[in-house]
Design an enzyme around this catalytic site. Structure first.
Site, short mmCIF file in Angstrom:
data_model
loop_
_atom_site.label_atom_id
_atom_site.label_comp_id
_atom_site.label_asym_id
_atom_site.label_seq_id
_atom_site.Cartn_x
_atom_site.Cartn_y
_atom_site.Cartn_z
N ASP A 33 0.87 -1.18 0.00
CA ASP A 33 0.00 0.00 0.00
C ASP A 33 0.91 1.23 0.00
OD1 ASP A 33 -1.93 2.10 0.80
OD2 ASP A 33 -3.26 0.42 1.28
N LEU A 35 -0.17 4.07 1.02
CA LEU A 35 -0.77 4.88 2.10
C LEU A 35 -1.27 6.23 1.58
CD1 LEU A 35 1.65 4.04 5.08
CD2 LEU A 35 -0.47 2.89 4.43
N PHE A 84 -7.05 -4.36 -4.21
CA PHE A 84 -7.91 -3.24 -3.79
C PHE A 84 -7.35 -1.89 -4.22
CE2 PHE A 84 -8.71 -6.35 -0.28
CZ PHE A 84 -10.08 -6.45 -0.39
N SER A 128 -16.94 -2.90 -9.26
CA SER A 128 -17.98 -2.08 -8.63
C SER A 128 -19.29 -2.20 -9.40
CB SER A 128 -17.51 -0.61 -8.65
OG SER A 128 -18.57 0.26 -8.32
N TYR A 152 -13.79 7.09 -13.21
CA TYR A 152 -13.64 6.04 -12.19
C TYR A 152 -14.30 4.75 -12.67
CZ TYR A 152 -14.60 3.11 -8.19
OH TYR A 152 -14.70 2.01 -7.38
N LYS A 156 -12.75 0.86 -13.87
CA LYS A 156 -13.16 -0.47 -13.38
C LYS A 156 -13.56 -1.36 -14.55
CE LYS A 156 -12.52 0.18 -9.04
NZ LYS A 156 -11.45 -0.54 -8.36
N ASN A 201 -17.60 11.80 0.38
CA ASN A 201 -18.43 11.78 -0.84
C ASN A 201 -19.62 10.85 -0.65
OD1 ASN A 201 -16.52 13.20 -2.65
ND2 ASN A 201 -15.23 11.43 -2.21
N GLY A 297 -25.13 12.70 -12.37
CA GLY A 297 -24.64 11.33 -12.58
C GLY A 297 -25.31 10.29 -11.70
P1 NAD Z 1 -9.55 2.93 0.20
O1 NAD Z 1 -9.13 4.19 -0.44
O2 NAD Z 1 -9.83 2.92 1.64
O3 NAD Z 1 -8.47 1.80 -0.09
C1 NAD Z 1 -7.65 1.79 -1.25
C2 NAD Z 1 -6.21 1.61 -0.77
O4 NAD Z 1 -5.35 1.56 -1.92
C3 NAD Z 1 -5.73 2.75 0.11
O5 NAD Z 1 -5.14 2.20 1.27
C4 NAD Z 1 -4.69 3.49 -0.75
O6 NAD Z 1 -3.67 4.05 0.04
C5 NAD Z 1 -4.21 2.36 -1.64
N1 NAD Z 1 -3.69 2.78 -2.96
C6 NAD Z 1 -4.29 3.60 -3.85
N2 NAD Z 1 -3.51 3.72 -4.94
C7 NAD Z 1 -2.40 2.96 -4.73
C8 NAD Z 1 -1.21 2.69 -5.49
N3 NAD Z 1 -1.02 3.23 -6.69
N4 NAD Z 1 -0.30 1.87 -4.96
C9 NAD Z 1 -0.48 1.32 -3.73
N5 NAD Z 1 -1.56 1.55 -2.98
C10 NAD Z 1 -2.52 2.37 -3.46
O7 NAD Z 1 -10.81 2.38 -0.63
P2 NAD Z 1 -11.80 1.18 -0.31
O8 NAD Z 1 -13.14 1.74 -0.08
O9 NAD Z 1 -11.19 0.24 0.66
O10 NAD Z 1 -11.84 0.50 -1.76
C11 NAD Z 1 -11.00 -0.57 -2.12
C12 NAD Z 1 -11.24 -0.93 -3.57
O11 NAD Z 1 -12.61 -1.28 -3.74
C13 NAD Z 1 -10.98 0.22 -4.55
O12 NAD Z 1 -10.38 -0.33 -5.70
C14 NAD Z 1 -12.34 0.75 -4.87
O13 NAD Z 1 -12.40 1.31 -6.16
C15 NAD Z 1 -13.19 -0.51 -4.79
N6 NAD Z 1 -14.59 -0.24 -4.49
C16 NAD Z 1 -14.91 0.52 -3.40
C17 NAD Z 1 -16.23 0.82 -3.12
C18 NAD Z 1 -16.60 1.71 -1.96
O14 NAD Z 1 -17.68 2.30 -1.99
N7 NAD Z 1 -15.78 1.83 -0.93
C19 NAD Z 1 -17.25 0.30 -3.94
C20 NAD Z 1 -16.89 -0.48 -5.04
C21 NAD Z 1 -15.56 -0.75 -5.30
C1 WQD Z 2 -25.67 6.84 -2.07
C2 WQD Z 2 -27.00 7.59 -2.12
C3 WQD Z 2 -26.84 9.70 -3.24
C4 WQD Z 2 -24.20 11.58 -0.28
C5 WQD Z 2 -20.70 5.52 -5.14
C6 WQD Z 2 -19.97 5.23 -6.41
C7 WQD Z 2 -19.91 3.76 -6.65
C8 WQD Z 2 -19.36 3.02 -5.44
C9 WQD Z 2 -20.05 3.41 -4.19
C10 WQD Z 2 -17.02 2.73 -5.72
C11 WQD Z 2 -27.26 8.25 -3.47
C12 WQD Z 2 -27.19 9.90 -1.78
C13 WQD Z 2 -25.00 10.68 -0.97
C14 WQD Z 2 -24.81 12.73 0.30
C15 WQD Z 2 -26.93 12.01 -0.52
N1 WQD Z 2 -17.98 3.31 -5.20
N2 WQD Z 2 -26.35 10.89 -1.09
N3 WQD Z 2 -26.15 12.90 0.14
O1 WQD Z 2 -23.38 7.12 -5.53
O2 WQD Z 2 -24.42 4.88 -4.90
O3 WQD Z 2 -22.02 5.03 -5.29
O4 WQD Z 2 -20.05 4.84 -4.07
O5 WQD Z 2 -17.03 1.90 -6.58
O6 WQD Z 2 -19.11 3.56 -7.77
O7 WQD Z 2 -20.64 5.85 -7.49
O8 WQD Z 2 -22.92 6.05 -3.28
O9 WQD Z 2 -22.79 6.85 -0.96
O10 WQD Z 2 -22.28 8.46 -2.83
O11 WQD Z 2 -24.63 7.71 -2.50
O12 WQD Z 2 -28.16 12.21 -0.64
O13 WQD Z 2 -24.13 13.58 0.91
O14 WQD Z 2 -26.95 8.66 -1.18
O15 WQD Z 2 -27.53 10.61 -4.05
O16 WQD Z 2 -28.64 8.17 -3.71
P1 WQD Z 2 -23.28 5.85 -4.83
P2 WQD Z 2 -23.07 7.32 -2.34
#
Ligand code: NAD
Ligand code: WQD
Length: 340
Positions: A33, A35, A84, A128, A152, A156, A201, A297
């Site tokens: 990582d 970090l 991840f 995702s 983003y 994916k 976010n 979006g």
């Molecule tokens: P996070 O940011 O907490 O974890 C990602 C980790 O990757 C972090 O620790 C960061 O420091 C590390 N990282 C980023 N770029 C790097 C690089 N170039 N080299 C080494 N380390 C690097 O995010 P998370 O929520 O734990 O998500 C993990 C994965 O799951 C991500 O790929 C994210 O796109 C995917 N994902 C997350 C969600 C969500 O809503 N949290 C939903 C769908 C998919």
């Molecule tokens: C959830 C709901 C918002 C914030 C995103 C990425 C997706 C995945 C997960 C990585 C929606 C509403 C949100 C706020 C709100 N990530 N909302 N006020 O948009 O479903 O998904 O995160 O892969 O790719 O697009 O998640 O938590 O942002 O929103 O009303 O301050 O909450 O409109 O309906 P989302 P979210």
């Protein structure tokens, strides 16, 4: 049997919870990582919580650093990679698309090239539900068409397609594309959880920060969607259920399934206001909110049909909404400033 797992991004939110489950299931774990969006403290806490004697081998390294990554692979000799590491903020990806493509796509290509060279051909990828875009109907099955509208999501989808091309060229690879719905909550100890930088976010971290008094009120993005109460509906899944999904995917990979894709969701959708009210119950007080315009979006509804994962890897979510909220609040109230 796969026994040694290299986890990229293992110090992050989902990564730290998965490392804990891996250790507890008896796997040897190495983490890479940089970090950039996490703190090493998360892994200290994983060690504290784990019942295993083994510690994680941690490497502070960017997955784009081909030389250092190759050395790590040669020294560690993992059997499989859970990937991840990546940038994940949709809005930011629209502002700085090249950074997202470089980090997520080029980073993954670098990783996969090293894996190929070192003959490590078991790969679990954090995809995702965003790859489904605005689905024509819900619940969403894995064979629904994909469509993306931001860098983003495109990163994916392209990575999934790159994996498909690699598998086509060499079917000795085993690859699991895990399409996560909306991960929330925290380990029940309250020791590890989501620690976003700056203004969150995502919905749950934002609600949590209003509840703890760090932010004034939640902005609800639109109440004129065609849903039960007009607010957006999503499939929120407890992060520990998600972490366990990775263990199940690894078990599957050890049976040489080739390229597989699974939805990891609960199959149930909740609206923004339902989430807010459920959180109020968990924290014991009202949470201020205002209705504002829709966020660009956003879609009305998104939830999984998770039956394929149940059938193929015997995985299903077990935590309900109340547990997700209780654990999210437990983490937030015990760690008002995250890992700081
Ligand atoms: P996070 O940011 O907490 O974890 C990602 C980790 O990757 C972090 O620790 C960061 O420091 C590390 N990282 C980023 N770029 C790097 C690089 N170039 N080299 C080494 N380390 C690097 O995010 P998370 O929520 O734990 O998500 C993990 C994965 O799951 C991500 O790929 C994210 O796109 C995917 N994902 C997350 C969600 C969500 O809503 N949290 C939903 C769908 C998919
Ligand atoms: C959830 C709901 C918002 C914030 C995103 C990425 C997706 C995945 C997960 C990585 C929606 C509403 C949100 C706020 C709100 N990530 N909302 N006020 O948009 O479903 O998904 O995160 O892969 O790719 O697009 O998640 O938590 O942002 O929103 O009303 O301050 O909450 O409109 O309906 P989302 P979210």
């Amino acid at each position: 049997m796969l026994s040694h797992i290299l986890v990229t991004g293992g110090a992050g939110y989902i990564g730290s919870h998965t490392c804990l489950e891996l250790l507890n299931a008896g796997y040897r774990v190495s983490v890479v990582d940089n970090l950039s969006n996490s703190k090493f403290e998360s892994l200290n806490r994983v060690h504290k919580l784990s019942s295993a004697d083994q510690k994680i081998d941690f490497f502070e390294c960017d997955i784009l650093d081909e030389q250092k990554m190759t050395e790590i692979f040669q020294q560690q000799k993992p059997d499989a990679v859970i990937h991840f590491a990546g940038l994940k903020a949709v809005g930011e990806s629209v502002e700085i698309p090249l950074d997202y493509y470089q980090n997520n796509i080029a980073g993954t290509i670098t990783l996969l090239r090293i894996m190929k060279t070192c003959n490590v051909k078991n790969f679990v990828f954090s995809s995702s539900a965003t790859v489904y875009g605005d689905p024509a109907s819900v619940p969403i099955l894995e064979n629904f068409p994909t469509s993306v509208n931001n860098p983003y999501g495109r990163s994916k989808l392209y990575i999934e397609e790159i994996c498909a091309d690699i598998f086509k060229s060499d079917d000795s690879w085993n690859m699991a594309m895990l399409r996560y719905f909306n991960p929330v909550g925290a380990h029940k100890s309250g020791e590890i959880g989501e620690d976003p930088n700056g203004i969150p976010n995502n919905l749950l971290p934002y609600i949590s920060q209003v509840a703890i008094g760090k932010r004034e009120k939640l902005s609800v993005f639109g109440n004129d969607y065609p849903t039960s109460d007009g607010t957006g509906v999503r499939d929120y899944i407890h992060v520990v259920d998600l972490a366990i999904g990775h263990i199940k995917a690894l078990e599957k990979l050890s049976q040489n399934p080739g390229l597989v894709t699974y939805n990891l969701g609960t199959g149930k959708g909740y609206s923004v206001l339902e989430m807010l009210h459920a959180f109020e119950k968990a924290c014991g007080h009202k949470i201020a909110y205002q209705i504002v315009d829709r966020r660009a979006g956003d879609i009305a509804e998104c939830y999984a049909d998770p039956s394929f994962a149940k059938k193929e890897i015997n995985w299903q979510a077990t935590h309900d909404l109340e547990q997700m909220m209780r654990d999210a609040w437990n983490w937030q109230s015990k760690n008002p400033d995250g890992y700081n």
